[in-house]
Design a protein around this motif. Structure first.
Motif, short mmCIF file in Angstrom:
data_model
loop_
_atom_site.label_atom_id
_atom_site.label_comp_id
_atom_site.label_asym_id
_atom_site.label_seq_id
_atom_site.Cartn_x
_atom_site.Cartn_y
_atom_site.Cartn_z
N SER A 125 55.92 34.77 27.61
CA SER A 125 55.29 33.46 28.05
C SER A 125 56.30 32.48 28.11
O SER A 125 57.27 32.07 27.48
CB SER A 125 54.17 33.14 26.96
N VAL A 126 55.99 31.54 29.26
CA VAL A 126 57.08 30.40 29.49
C VAL A 126 56.16 29.09 29.13
O VAL A 126 55.08 28.91 29.77
CB VAL A 126 57.49 30.25 30.92
N ARG A 127 56.62 28.31 28.46
CA ARG A 127 56.04 27.01 28.02
C ARG A 127 56.80 25.82 28.28
O ARG A 127 58.09 26.11 28.17
CB ARG A 127 55.65 27.17 26.24
N ARG A 128 56.29 24.70 28.74
CA ARG A 128 57.07 23.79 29.08
C ARG A 128 56.51 22.27 28.33
O ARG A 128 55.46 22.15 28.06
CB ARG A 128 56.96 23.31 30.56
N VAL A 129 57.63 21.46 28.11
CA VAL A 129 57.11 20.10 27.51
C VAL A 129 56.19 19.22 28.39
O VAL A 129 56.53 19.08 29.57
CB VAL A 129 58.25 19.43 26.77
N LYS A 130 55.25 18.74 27.95
CA LYS A 130 54.39 17.82 28.83
C LYS A 130 54.80 16.44 28.98
O LYS A 130 55.73 15.68 27.95
CB LYS A 130 53.04 17.63 28.01
N GLY A 131 54.89 15.84 30.10
CA GLY A 131 55.16 14.64 30.25
C GLY A 131 56.50 13.90 30.47
O GLY A 131 56.60 12.78 30.83
N LYS A 132 57.42 15.09 30.33
CA LYS A 132 58.85 14.41 30.67
C LYS A 132 59.89 15.82 31.04
O LYS A 132 59.86 16.75 30.30
CB LYS A 132 59.44 13.69 29.43
N ALA A 133 60.57 15.38 32.07
CA ALA A 133 61.49 16.64 32.51
C ALA A 133 62.74 16.53 31.62
O ALA A 133 63.11 15.53 31.24
CB ALA A 133 61.64 16.43 33.60
N VAL A 134 63.26 17.55 31.36
CA VAL A 134 64.54 18.02 30.80
C VAL A 134 65.72 17.69 31.50
O VAL A 134 65.68 18.34 32.87
CB VAL A 134 64.55 19.19 29.97
N ASP A 135 66.58 16.77 31.37
CA ASP A 135 67.80 16.61 31.92
C ASP A 135 68.52 17.84 31.56
O ASP A 135 69.12 17.99 30.41
CB ASP A 135 68.56 15.38 31.52
N PRO A 136 69.18 18.48 32.64
CA PRO A 136 70.19 19.75 32.33
C PRO A 136 71.29 19.34 31.82
O PRO A 136 71.76 20.06 30.75
CB PRO A 136 70.41 20.10 33.81
N ASP A 137 71.88 18.12 31.86
CA ASP A 137 73.12 17.83 31.20
C ASP A 137 72.78 17.56 29.70
O ASP A 137 73.75 18.06 28.93
CB ASP A 137 73.94 16.63 32.01
N ALA A 138 71.82 16.82 29.41
CA ALA A 138 71.49 16.54 27.98
C ALA A 138 71.07 17.73 27.17
O ALA A 138 71.40 17.98 26.22
CB ALA A 138 70.38 15.59 27.89
N LEU A 139 70.39 18.56 28.14
CA LEU A 139 70.06 19.80 27.51
C LEU A 139 71.13 20.59 27.36
O LEU A 139 71.28 21.39 26.13
CB LEU A 139 69.27 20.68 28.46
#
Length: 229
Positions: A125-139
């Protein structure tokens, strides 16, 4: 453990694809960077990674083993429904389709999505945080920061926090787990909290995998296999 017969909304184990008919597959032309195709009787198939994003949490419904059975029953005891408690392992996807997770005996490790799907053969299952995209560099910074964490589920701190949850008692701040020790779901939580600079599953000091499936901070992302053309 029951599995849905349709190709979605969860990603079937790749070795189950031979039981599907060609009409149950969508057709996609994968980007050249996507290298997670698997061979099936209908040709090469890929998951719909073009719909997935860096920071998406991957939840796995594992085949029955003593450890996954224990996680399942703990989650059931915590009040999760069957369809929530079956998700017994959590990981997080980076910008290059690598899977990062904390595992017994391996601590925090990383491998390709293709390797993960071919070796584990589990419902995903793939789940995503609501309301804000993840910055790849910060990730990536967060993943590397916490990559030295150790997997520890059988320690006093973790056990006390889980017992508190089972007993319905809120832990005090001093009972928070050692910041260098994680279980799979708390590793995902820590990485995403730092990456997004926002609280997630903040009502639990130590989330379990079912929290990432059921909590209002996350929503489901379609996951299905496509016939590559």
């Amino acid at each position: 453990m029951a599995e849905p017969s349709e190709n979605g909304p969860f990603l079937l184990p790749h070795d189950a694809l031979e039981h599907l008919s060609p009409s149950e597959f969508r057709v996609a032309r994968p980007p050249a960077t996507v290298t997670c195709a698997v061979a099936t009787p209908f040709g090469a198939c890929i998951p719909n990674v073009f719909d997935w994003s860096p920071g998406d949490a991957l939840l796995f419904a594992n085949p029955s083993t003593p450890q996954t059975e224990a996680v399942f029953w703990v989650q059931r005891a915590l009040g999760f429904a069957f369809e929530q408690a079956i998700w017994t392992h959590a990981a997080v996807l980076d910008a290059t389709l690598r899977v990062w997770d904390a595992m017994p005996g391996k601590h925090v490790c990383v491998c390709s999505l293709a390797e993960t799907l071919s070796e584990r053969r589990q419902l995903v299952s793939v789940r995503r945080v609501k309301g804000k995209a993840v910055d790849p560099d910060a990730l990536q910074e967060s993943l590397e920061l916490f990559s030295g964490n150790q997997y520890r589920i059988f320690n006093i701190s973790t056990a006390n926090l889980l017992l508190n949850r089972l007993g319905g008692r809120s832990p005090i701040y001093a009972e928070r787990p050692d910041d260098t020790q994680v279980i799979c779901s708390s590793f995902v939580q820590k990485v995403l909290v730092r990456s997004l600079q926002m609280p997630l599953v903040k009502d639990q000091f130590i989330p379990v995998p079912a929290d990432l499936f059921a909590h209002a901070d996350f929503f489901g992302v379609p996951a299905y296999w496509c016939r590559a053309v």
